[in-house]
Design a protein around this motif. Structure first.
Motif, PDB file in Angstrom:
ATOM      1  N   ARG B 229       0.932  -1.736   0.330  1.00 40.16           N
ATOM      2  CA  ARG B 229      -0.204   0.247   0.299  1.00 40.16           C
ATOM      3  C   ARG B 229       1.124   1.424   0.142  1.00 40.16           C
ATOM      4  NH1 ARG B 229      -3.352   0.807   4.488  1.00 40.16           N
ATOM      5  NH2 ARG B 229      -3.851   2.215   2.762  1.00 40.16           N
ATOM      6  N   GLY B 230       1.355   1.182  -1.399  1.00 36.69           N
ATOM      7  CA  GLY B 230       2.340   2.802  -1.381  1.00 36.69           C
ATOM      8  C   GLY B 230       1.885   3.690  -0.412  1.00 36.69           C
ATOM      9  N   GLY B 231       3.235   4.159   0.055  1.00 38.15           N
ATOM     10  CA  GLY B 231       2.715   5.246   0.955  1.00 38.15           C
ATOM     11  C   GLY B 231       2.182   4.964   2.576  1.00 38.15           C
ATOM     12  N   GLY B 232       1.764   3.737   2.643  1.00 38.25           N
ATOM     13  CA  GLY B 232       0.969   4.235   3.998  1.00 38.25           C
ATOM     14  C   GLY B 232       2.270   2.759   4.860  1.00 38.25           C
ATOM     15  N   GLY B 233       2.041   1.554   3.780  1.00 40.69           N
ATOM     16  CA  GLY B 233       2.873   0.669   4.453  1.00 40.69           C
ATOM     17  C   GLY B 233       4.110   0.410   6.004  1.00 40.69           C
ATOM     18  N   VAL B 234       4.898   1.662   5.688  1.00 36.70           N
ATOM     19  CA  VAL B 234       5.602   1.250   7.122  1.00 36.70           C
ATOM     20  C   VAL B 234       4.475   2.912   8.103  1.00 36.70           C
ATOM     21  CG1 VAL B 234       5.844   4.431   6.193  1.00 36.70           C
ATOM     22  CG2 VAL B 234       7.725   2.706   7.454  1.00 36.70           C
ATOM     23  N   PHE B 235       3.777   2.589   8.095  1.00 37.75           N
ATOM     24  CA  PHE B 235       3.063   3.253   9.102  1.00 37.75           C
ATOM     25  C   PHE B 235       2.227   1.672   9.894  1.00 37.75           C
ATOM     26  CE2 PHE B 235       2.851   7.301   7.248  1.00 37.75           C
ATOM     27  CZ  PHE B 235       2.859   8.171   8.945  1.00 37.75           C
ATOM     28  N   GLU B 236       1.992   1.392   9.269  1.00 36.20           N
ATOM     29  CA  GLU B 236       1.634  -0.375  10.296  1.00 36.20           C
ATOM     30  C   GLU B 236       2.663  -1.249  10.604  1.00 36.20           C
ATOM     31  OE1 GLU B 236      -0.445  -3.143   6.737  1.00 36.20           O
ATOM     32  OE2 GLU B 236      -1.598  -1.093   6.642  1.00 36.20           O
ATOM     33  N   LEU B 237       3.771  -1.016   9.743  1.00 38.64           N
ATOM     34  CA  LEU B 237       4.841  -2.283  10.383  1.00 38.64           C
ATOM     35  C   LEU B 237       5.499  -0.032  11.905  1.00 38.64           C
ATOM     36  CD1 LEU B 237       7.292  -3.400  10.738  1.00 38.64           C
ATOM     37  CD2 LEU B 237       8.137  -2.005   8.908  1.00 38.64           C
ATOM     38  N   SER B 238       5.150   0.381  11.609  1.00 33.97           N
ATOM     39  CA  SER B 238       6.085   0.862  12.673  1.00 33.97           C
ATOM     40  C   SER B 238       4.682   0.803  14.110  1.00 33.97           C
ATOM     41  CB  SER B 238       6.015   2.197  12.940  1.00 33.97           C
ATOM     42  OG  SER B 238       4.541   3.009  12.697  1.00 33.97           O
ATOM     43  N   ARG B 239       3.492   1.118  13.940  1.00 34.52           N
ATOM     44  CA  ARG B 239       2.974   0.594  14.657  1.00 34.52           C
ATOM     45  C   ARG B 239       2.934  -0.739  15.050  1.00 34.52           C
ATOM     46  NH1 ARG B 239      -1.068   3.939  11.582  1.00 34.52           N
ATOM     47  NH2 ARG B 239      -1.939   2.735  10.646  1.00 34.52           N
ATOM     48  N   ALA B 240       3.448  -2.007  14.731  1.00 33.83           N
ATOM     49  CA  ALA B 240       3.632  -3.301  15.077  1.00 33.83           C
ATOM     50  C   ALA B 240       4.605  -3.157  15.339  1.00 33.83           C
ATOM     51  CB  ALA B 240       3.597  -4.330  13.614  1.00 33.83           C
ATOM     52  N   VAL B 241       5.783  -2.897  15.838  1.00 26.89           N
ATOM     53  CA  VAL B 241       7.010  -2.439  16.644  1.00 26.89           C
ATOM     54  C   VAL B 241       6.784  -1.833  17.945  1.00 26.89           C
ATOM     55  CG1 VAL B 241       9.396  -0.812  16.255  1.00 26.89           C
ATOM     56  CG2 VAL B 241       8.387  -2.386  14.157  1.00 26.89           C
ATOM     57  N   GLU B 242       6.369  -0.968  17.834  1.00 31.77           N
ATOM     58  CA  GLU B 242       5.578   0.365  18.957  1.00 31.77           C
ATOM     59  C   GLU B 242       5.074  -0.639  19.395  1.00 31.77           C
ATOM     60  OE1 GLU B 242       5.446   4.437  17.954  1.00 31.77           O
ATOM     61  OE2 GLU B 242       4.267   4.048  17.415  1.00 31.77           O
ATOM     62  N   GLU B 243       3.897  -1.452  19.376  1.00 28.96           N
ATOM     63  CA  GLU B 243       3.693  -2.252  19.908  1.00 28.96           C
ATOM     64  C   GLU B 243       3.881  -3.165  20.579  1.00 28.96           C
ATOM     65  OE1 GLU B 243      -0.074  -4.487  18.819  1.00 28.96           O
ATOM     66  OE2 GLU B 243      -1.249  -2.164  17.821  1.00 28.96           O
ATOM     67  N   GLN B 244       5.077  -3.663  19.888  1.00 27.97           N
ATOM     68  CA  GLN B 244       5.776  -5.011  19.887  1.00 27.97           C
ATOM     69  C   GLN B 244       6.641  -4.722  21.378  1.00 27.97           C
ATOM     70  OE1 GLN B 244       6.428  -8.537  17.455  1.00 27.97           O
ATOM     71  NE2 GLN B 244       8.182  -9.165  18.711  1.00 27.97           N
ATOM     72  N   PHE B 245       7.176  -3.540  20.892  1.00 26.45           N
ATOM     73  CA  PHE B 245       9.002  -3.602  21.528  1.00 26.45           C
ATOM     74  C   PHE B 245       7.976  -1.350  22.362  1.00 26.45           C
ATOM     75  CE2 PHE B 245      10.132  -5.844  18.304  1.00 26.45           C
ATOM     76  CZ  PHE B 245      10.744  -6.943  19.628  1.00 26.45           C
ATOM     77  N   PRO B 246       7.630  -1.917  23.460  1.00 26.33           N
ATOM     78  CA  PRO B 246       7.134  -0.257  24.049  1.00 26.33           C
ATOM     79  C   PRO B 246       7.804   0.322  24.282  1.00 26.33           C
ATOM     80  CG  PRO B 246       6.659  -2.380  25.432  1.00 26.33           C
ATOM     81  CD  PRO B 246       6.836  -2.225  23.976  1.00 26.33           C
ATOM     82  N   GLU B 247       9.580  -0.307  24.244  1.00 26.43           N
ATOM     83  CA  GLU B 247      10.706   0.719  24.890  1.00 26.43           C
ATOM     84  C   GLU B 247      11.650   1.393  23.600  1.00 26.43           C
ATOM     85  OE1 GLU B 247      10.395  -2.554  23.924  1.00 26.43           O
ATOM     86  OE2 GLU B 247      12.837  -2.959  23.847  1.00 26.43           O
ATOM     87  N   TYR B 248      11.033   1.128  22.226  1.00 31.55           N
ATOM     88  CA  TYR B 248      11.254   2.448  21.171  1.00 31.55           C
ATOM     89  C   TYR B 248      10.381   3.487  21.325  1.00 31.55           C
ATOM     90  CZ  TYR B 248      14.773  -1.537  19.731  1.00 31.55           C
ATOM     91  OH  TYR B 248      15.610  -2.420  19.221  1.00 31.55           O
ATOM     92  N   GLU B 249      10.413   4.624  20.754  1.00 30.11           N
ATOM     93  CA  GLU B 249      10.120   5.433  19.695  1.00 30.11           C
ATOM     94  C   GLU B 249      10.072   5.683  19.060  1.00 30.11           C
ATOM     95  OE1 GLU B 249      10.022  10.352  20.744  1.00 30.11           O
ATOM     96  OE2 GLU B 249      11.039   9.111  21.586  1.00 30.11           O
ATOM     97  N   VAL B 250       8.891   5.671  17.909  1.00 34.12           N
ATOM     98  CA  VAL B 250       9.380   4.866  16.153  1.00 34.12           C
ATOM     99  C   VAL B 250       9.128   6.373  15.870  1.00 34.12           C
ATOM    100  CG1 VAL B 250       8.364   3.654  14.195  1.00 34.12           C
ATOM    101  CG2 VAL B 250       8.638   2.482  16.754  1.00 34.12           C
ATOM    102  N   LYS B 251       9.588   6.560  14.791  1.00 36.72           N
ATOM    103  CA  LYS B 251       9.016   7.942  13.587  1.00 36.72           C
ATOM    104  C   LYS B 251       9.543   7.767  12.270  1.00 36.72           C
ATOM    105  CE  LYS B 251       9.611  11.333  16.940  1.00 36.72           C
ATOM    106  NZ  LYS B 251       8.512  11.658  17.543  1.00 36.72           N
ATOM    107  N   VAL B 252       8.761   8.097  11.311  1.00 35.25           N
ATOM    108  CA  VAL B 252       8.385   7.216  10.206  1.00 35.25           C
ATOM    109  C   VAL B 252       8.494   9.238   9.460  1.00 35.25           C
ATOM    110  CG1 VAL B 252       6.697   6.913   8.846  1.00 35.25           C
ATOM    111  CG2 VAL B 252       6.338   6.110  10.470  1.00 35.25           C
ATOM    112  N   THR B 253       9.049   8.828   8.196  1.00 41.85           N
ATOM    113  CA  THR B 253       9.061   9.884   7.254  1.00 41.85           C
ATOM    114  C   THR B 253       9.086   8.495   5.692  1.00 41.85           C
ATOM    115  OG1 THR B 253      10.548  10.639   8.120  1.00 41.85           O
ATOM    116  CG2 THR B 253      10.611  10.836   5.754  1.00 41.85           C
ATOM    117  N   VAL B 254       8.104   9.559   5.378  1.00 44.21           N
ATOM    118  CA  VAL B 254       7.385   8.654   3.700  1.00 44.21           C
ATOM    119  C   VAL B 254       7.741   9.500   2.814  1.00 44.21           C
ATOM    120  CG1 VAL B 254       5.260   8.062   2.310  1.00 44.21           C
ATOM    121  CG2 VAL B 254       5.153   7.488   4.857  1.00 44.21           C
ATOM    122  N   LEU B 255       9.358   9.261   1.996  1.00 43.85           N
ATOM    123  CA  LEU B 255       9.250  10.302   0.941  1.00 43.85           C
ATOM    124  C   LEU B 255       8.342  10.358  -0.057  1.00 43.85           C
ATOM    125  CD1 LEU B 255      13.114   9.759   1.049  1.00 43.85           C
ATOM    126  CD2 LEU B 255      12.447  11.521   1.776  1.00 43.85           C
ATOM    127  N   GLY B 256       7.990   9.660  -1.021  1.00 42.91           N
ATOM    128  CA  GLY B 256       7.148   9.636  -1.511  1.00 42.91           C
ATOM    129  C   GLY B 256       7.738  10.518  -2.572  1.00 42.91           C
TER     130      GLY B 256
END
Lengths: 327, 327, 327, 327
Positions: B229-256
């Motif tokens: 899902r161009g331009g959006g998939g990485v947010f799903e990944l970031s949410r999955a990581v944050e759920e599993q590893f709450p110790e991380y702060e995740v920041k996202v950039t979508v260059l598009g």
């Protein structure tokens, strides 16, 4: 003139391009005036954990053109407590600091104010944040660089925006203040700008899309200040538009932390150099609890309390300029 | 040497930096060899709608350094039909075109191949796409510029990545091919690279996060090739990581679409100039249905059919280099 | 596979963007293969003066995007003597170096060759120079970045070149080889290119000015490879033109060392990463006295002797392309 | 409010980045206020030769990010004569211009003043020049971009300045005013800055070289404002230094017209947008013979006469900052 033996300098909060130039100017102004400069790692955390070093002119060689802050910047929960600030003060005293220069935004200035009120350590704030939301200065260090970063990014999108019926949403920083969105929107020739200060909310934007009959015209670029859910809100908006206006192809860019980095612009380096020097000169004059800023090209001083509690307002004429140039 | 009266040139598909340089070289090579150049607006759409003009050297003055394509590029449903191609061919014949230079990617080449097969119009393909996924050339026009754009963006993030326990995800283009992600990941010193070609999927990445115990270490930068899902998939990944590893702060950039624009690099301009000239020279030699490309610094020709059906492979040694330099 | 305990790495000669990426890759490849990397300051001078340190992965953190070389590079008269090389070798032996990676140009490779011949220390050359004049590799590290730097500079001049009867001379590096001038001349749309390899000398250029009757036309940009008197020759040329053609206003830019600096391009960083890794792998394979390069996208090895004694030739087709696109 | 049917806009004198943004804002402000905008080619020359066209919003599409001026700018001897200005005025009247917006520097403003005095055509000046030497505005359009261009160039030199005993001279624009040299010198961390306003002449610089005993230290960067012989003076200086101090290796860069080009910075685009709008609003208010500028972030008006006759002064505190940060 106040006699000063040692002065500490730290960066705190979100980093901003030009912070290194401000550290460098603080260190070199100390040396120039016969004061020993002390650099503190990782903001208030380093003060609490005693990560301090006496610096010399070489310590800050070749940093003026680097983004970020070589002293690092960390959020520090402990410093928000009275006990944390006691520790910080004791370390400062042990290190014989007669003053502290704090480069950062309003969170950082709140800390400086408390340190001064509770323990009498003279603190001077230097406004370093890309958000330009600090009262008492026309410009904060890092803001000009962030504007250029955003505009360069949008310029690239403009190059490709030759197809029809396309909407490009660009999410930029600015949850509470639309300075970045408004200025970069004007500078990039954006067709629309969505900022927190303006009433034009999403419904109005939708209406304007409908009216404009932009369908069938060339592409539009919409600059959006980051909303509630930093980095994601613009996707919700884009989906809403696509549902309501299936004739549009919507493309999204989320700039994110790109806006915090990059080589500082000339403007930010000169501003940072002036304010770093001014901070040391303020300590020498016996000032304390103030922020140094620039207004009408002159260095001015503002009590930290006011710098924190008030906010720069979006310029109304600039809002009108935005409206006029997007006809 | 084939006598040619007129040659047409168009750009088609997603635009890419350097397309203007390729148009310019095609036009000027025509003039140099005594052929009249005809520029066609909006790709195959312009051929069907008869948007063509005879050009001269001035037509392409001051375009070499511009991103995008001044001839515009449009997707054209009609050209995918036999009837559409009949119309296109009739216009080409009426305009006395003895050949056509098509600058674009594999979709565009398919069109060129059909036009040639069905109507005998000699067509030469010039590979212009940021994806570098065309067989028969070491480099496609626009790829090098896109790489620099991505790397400059990640450099800025690196500047600010001084805090602890932060993960920065950068989504770059490349749904099917990881060239951009792999090369920019190496060049920006990314801690991890997620590409379609590699088995390392999200679960494995999660495992590696767990093992690495990166928690407590400095920040990591992860380059992710655009997913389903161009331009959006990485947010799903970031949410999955944050759920599993709450110790991380995740920041996202979508260059598009930033990646599609920008002033072309020197490399892309020289490549485009060579291939534009080579395309006209190929037509003069009687070639048809081929693509001109560069291999080992020499101009080479590949049948359009092969250019479309095969794909450049990710270099295995480069994958190993990525692994080695991120130790 | 040769067992290696320690491998040293140094940069030598004029510096070039991407050298840091090459050092980084060498260091990390050592670590990856269980070898201790040793970084040597200031080229051969540091070898003679024993300025060496064992490195780890952190030593080369955050250097990949920096121009220049963090190990510094110095010319070293002493190393040109037998005695100097004896000292260098003794230090290398004392430091238990089983091999040496030398990043630089042909002067540096001559040194490496002698060190190997006289003392048997296995040496691998990595081509790092902006001049692209090393035989055995399609590209040298730094060349691509230098091209972009020059083209970006000329683009800015093009912006302002709207007045009539102006000649802009741009002096670029390349006393012996016109690679930079030829490629940047094509890429910037220069009206003329003066390079050492081509017969077209100043008189011919003057004649062409006369014939062209450029007077009354818009501005011209002329790219000139640095002549006998680096940095000054172009002024003599400009004065000669002004005397003979008073109708022209001549403006001069001398780019000078700007061309040696700047953040490395993606291309240079990936090239440097590949070659740094390949250098260590070559030592492990038992190679010595060779240079690693890239030809047709593959890593290839060339004896240092041949890399030094032969030269890349200017591509004839590219010269013709230059002629064609400036019609 | 003055009724205006048509307003003309032209650019004149040396071009500057951001001029296009100013033209665009003037044109669109006209449209916004119901006035017909007329664009005039090649400055006053176009007014005399009647090169004028009624514009619409599309005329200025996609120009905001372009350097230079798409209307071109030419020096015009004829306009300096009374007869020339009569012709110009007659054309303006025939074109039904009720006002004229002149974007340029003091030479251009002198012309506007005469046109207004002699013929009563309302003229508004917009300060566009990289030199920042116009009284009545804190910043001129193009100045900020030029500063960034210079600083980026010096940054690259800094990257390579790792050898010993090297002096790098960088000649920047500013025959009469040292704004560019002073600000870029501070921002690039230059070791010395030579500007017209300061007494420190070449002899003093030589003395300081002698005293500093910089020999044996790392490289120094010296920024020099262009002297009497634009583009050549710095070579004389470099030869003088080399003769007196043979231990130094001196390298020279002459930036020349690079400083006039380039994509305008965000700052310059916003400034230009504000001033273009303000110029039209001033005409509507019945103003004439004034320049619009920005002081303390507000639009202010200054009689053209004063804008020309007075000059901005170098800020003394900034001179001291330069001294302090180069300790």
């Amino acid at each position: 003139m106040t006699e000063l033996k040692r002065v500490g300098v730290l960066t705190s909060g979100g980093d901003a391009p030009g912070m290194n130039a401000a550290i460098r100017a603080t260190v070199r102004a100390c040396i120039y005036y016969g004061i020993e400069p002390v650099v503190i790692q990782e903001g208030y955390k380093g003060l609490i954990e005693n990560k301090m070093d006496v610096a010399d002119a070489r310590t800050v060689a070749n940093v003026i053109n680097q983004g970020g802050t070589f002293l690092k910047s960390a959020r520090c929960q402990e410093f928000r407590t009275k006990e944390g600030r006691v520790k910080a003060y004791e370390n400062a005293r042990a290190a014989e600091l007669d003053g502290l220069v704090v480069i950062g935004g309003d969170g950082s200035f709140t800390g400086a104010m408390l340190l001064e009120e509770e323990h009498g350590l003279p603190c001077i704030g230097v406004p370093g944040t890309i958000d330009n939301d600090i009262y008492g200065t026309d410009f904060t260090i890092g803001y000009d660089t962030a504007l250029n970063t955003v505009v360069e990014a949008i310029d690239k999108i403009r190059d490709t925006a030759t197809s029809h019926n396309r909407l490009f949403f660009i999410e930029v920083m600015g949850r509470d203040a639309g300075f970045i969105a408004l200025n970069t929107g004007i500078a990039s020739g954006a067709e629309d700008i969505l900022i927190p200060e303006q009433e034009k909310n999403v419904e109005l934007f939708m209406e304007s899309l409908q009216k404009s009959g932009r369908a069938g015209k060339t592409s539009s670029i919409i600059v959006v200040a980051e909303g509630d859910r930093g980095g994601g809100g613009v996707f919700e908006l884009s989906r809403a538009v696509e549902e309501q206006f299936p004739e549009y192809e919507v493309k999204v860019t989320v700039l994110g932390h790109i806006q915090r980095g990059g080589k500082p612009s000339c403007f930010d380096r000169v501003l940072a150099s002036r304010l770093g020097v001014a901070a040391v000169e303020a300590l020498r004059s016996g000032d304390s609890g103030i922020m140094v800023g620039v207004r009408d090209q002159q260095v001015v001083k503002t009590p930290l309390e006011r710098a924190i509690s008030k906010h720069n307002q979006i310029d109304n004429h600039l809002m009108k300029v935005a409206e006029i140039v997007s006809v």
